[in-house]
Design an enzyme around this catalytic site. Structure first.
Site, PDB file in Angstrom:
ATOM      1  N   ARG A   9       0.813  -1.296   0.071  1.00 27.54           N
ATOM      2  CA  ARG A   9       0.044  -0.055  -0.017  1.00 27.54           C
ATOM      3  C   ARG A   9       0.823   1.204   0.023  1.00 27.54           C
ATOM      4  O   ARG A   9       2.049   1.151   0.075  1.00 27.54           O
ATOM      5  CB  ARG A   9      -0.933   0.047   1.384  1.00 27.54           C
ATOM      6  CG  ARG A   9      -0.213   0.055   2.650  1.00 27.54           C
ATOM      7  CD  ARG A   9      -0.902   0.453   3.739  1.00 27.54           C
ATOM      8  NE  ARG A   9      -0.123   0.433   4.922  1.00 27.54           N
ATOM      9  CZ  ARG A   9       0.698   1.257   5.454  1.00 27.54           C
ATOM     10  NH1 ARG A   9       1.021   2.043   4.723  1.00 27.54           N
ATOM     11  NH2 ARG A   9       1.244   0.765   6.646  1.00 27.54           N
ATOM     12  N   ASP A  42       3.486   5.316   4.988  1.00 25.01           N
ATOM     13  CA  ASP A  42       4.384   4.874   5.731  1.00 25.01           C
ATOM     14  C   ASP A  42       4.216   3.820   6.808  1.00 25.01           C
ATOM     15  O   ASP A  42       3.400   2.836   6.352  1.00 25.01           O
ATOM     16  CB  ASP A  42       4.995   6.114   6.649  1.00 25.01           C
ATOM     17  CG  ASP A  42       6.534   6.082   6.865  1.00 25.01           C
ATOM     18  OD1 ASP A  42       7.080   5.178   7.696  1.00 25.01           O
ATOM     19  OD2 ASP A  42       7.438   6.861   6.076  1.00 25.01           O
ATOM     20  N   THR A  89       2.538   2.112  10.073  1.00 26.86           N
ATOM     21  CA  THR A  89       1.547   2.231  11.253  1.00 26.86           C
ATOM     22  C   THR A  89       1.392   0.783  11.921  1.00 26.86           C
ATOM     23  O   THR A  89       1.943  -0.123  11.670  1.00 26.86           O
ATOM     24  CB  THR A  89       0.075   2.530  10.401  1.00 26.86           C
ATOM     25  OG1 THR A  89      -0.723   2.987  11.525  1.00 26.86           O
ATOM     26  CG2 THR A  89      -0.486   1.438   9.790  1.00 26.86           C
ATOM     27  N   MET A 107      -4.654   5.902   6.965  1.00 23.85           N
ATOM     28  CA  MET A 107      -4.847   5.634   5.740  1.00 23.85           C
ATOM     29  C   MET A 107      -3.921   5.325   4.841  1.00 23.85           C
ATOM     30  O   MET A 107      -3.123   6.137   4.741  1.00 23.85           O
ATOM     31  CB  MET A 107      -5.948   6.611   5.000  1.00 23.85           C
ATOM     32  CG  MET A 107      -7.148   6.648   5.878  1.00 23.85           C
ATOM     33  SD  MET A 107      -8.441   8.091   4.985  1.00 23.85           S
ATOM     34  CE  MET A 107      -9.648   7.930   6.149  1.00 23.85           C
ATOM     35  N   ALA A 131      -7.366   2.329   9.299  1.00 21.11           N
ATOM     36  CA  ALA A 131      -7.247   2.038  10.724  1.00 21.11           C
ATOM     37  C   ALA A 131      -7.718   3.082  11.780  1.00 21.11           C
ATOM     38  O   ALA A 131      -6.836   4.289  11.924  1.00 21.11           O
ATOM     39  CB  ALA A 131      -6.010   1.557  10.941  1.00 21.11           C
ATOM     40  N   CYS A 156       3.210   6.809  10.635  1.00 23.23           N
ATOM     41  CA  CYS A 156       3.132   7.390   9.446  1.00 23.23           C
ATOM     42  C   CYS A 156       4.225   8.247   8.985  1.00 23.23           C
ATOM     43  O   CYS A 156       4.102   9.230   8.272  1.00 23.23           O
ATOM     44  CB  CYS A 156       1.695   8.252   9.482  1.00 23.23           C
ATOM     45  SG  CYS A 156       0.424   7.332   9.874  1.00 23.23           S
TER      46      CYS A 156
END
Length: 244
Positions: free
Chosen positions: A96, A99, A101, A169, A183, A199
């Site tokens: 995805r 960064d 998470t 996201m 999330a 992130c």
């Protein structure tokens, strides 16, 4: 007031419960492959409405896991991987955007598998609309959510010296079919975020619905509100008991 279109798209909602990250990832990949395969078979000239792709909205909770997106930096994981394993925390480098998470118990992780050609083929619109879902959810609990330029996701106290991120996201899109998603921290143990640069942002905080309200919140209640806001903002028809 804007009038809604009559083109309401059917979306299958499923609460997967507590599920291992790899299992959820594999499920997403399989649903995406089926949809992409249908679109390839139909050809580029086919009208989106004529292709039998299926849309899904999957909610779940994960066992503790850190995920690093394609644009993330490995040094944003602040703990050695062998120490993660000793604490029972998994780590995945995934496909995805975004960064690093955290996913874990008390957090609603959402995976919309949507054919955006049946909604609007625009990733910017998709992310902003998903942010609007979270902002409406926060308003349900008397909280003001907002955005920060250049930092996809939803925050509280955006005008304060230290805003706090409540929803991360990151998405992937193939032939306009999405996977991965969001999330949202409900009753999440926020100590896990001390092990990463969330992130990739080091100068802002992370929060949860429970922390902001001062008490735990029903996960089922939050999920029901989320489904309602997704249905409204994306103009979805969501059956009560879908089957994948």
């Amino acid at each position: 007031m804007l009038l809604k279109s009559f083109n309401v798209e059917k979306v299958n909602y499923e609460d997967l419960g507590r599920i291992a990250y790899q299992e959820a990832w594999d499920l997403q990949e399989s649903l995406l492959r089926v949809n992409v395969g249908m679109k390839l078979a139909a050809g580029n000239k086919a009208k989106p409405s004529s292709v039998s792709t299926k849309n899904y909205l999957l909610f779940c909770e994960h066992n503790p896991v850190f995920t690093l997106g394609k644009s993330g930096k490995a040094d944003h994981l602040l703990i050695q991987e062998d120490r993660l394993k000793a604490q029972g925390i998994e780590f995945f480098k995934i496909n995805r955007g975004g960064d690093i998470t955290f996913h874990g118990p008390g957090q609603i992780t959402g995976y919309p598998i949507l054919d955006l050609e049946k909604f609007k083929p625009d990733i910017h619109w998709y992310l902003r609309t998903m942010e609007d879902v979270m902002i409406r959810l926060l308003a349900d609990y008397g909280l003001k959510g907002g955005r920060i330029d250049g930092a996809t996701g939803v925050w509280v106290d955006v005008d304060s010296p230290r805003p706090r991120k409540i929803c991360a996201m990151g998405v992937r899109c193939s032939r306009w079919v999405t996977m991965h998603g969001f999330a949202f921290n409900v009753n999440t143990d926020l100590q896990y975020f001390d092990m990463i640069v969330p992130c990739g942002i080091s100068d802002k905080g992370v929060t949860s619905l429970a922390k902001e309200l001062g008490h735990e919140v029903s996960m089922d209640e939050v999920k029901a509100k989320l489904v309602g806001h997704f249905a409204d903002l994306f103009e979805m028809s969501i059956p009560a008991r879908p089957v994948i």
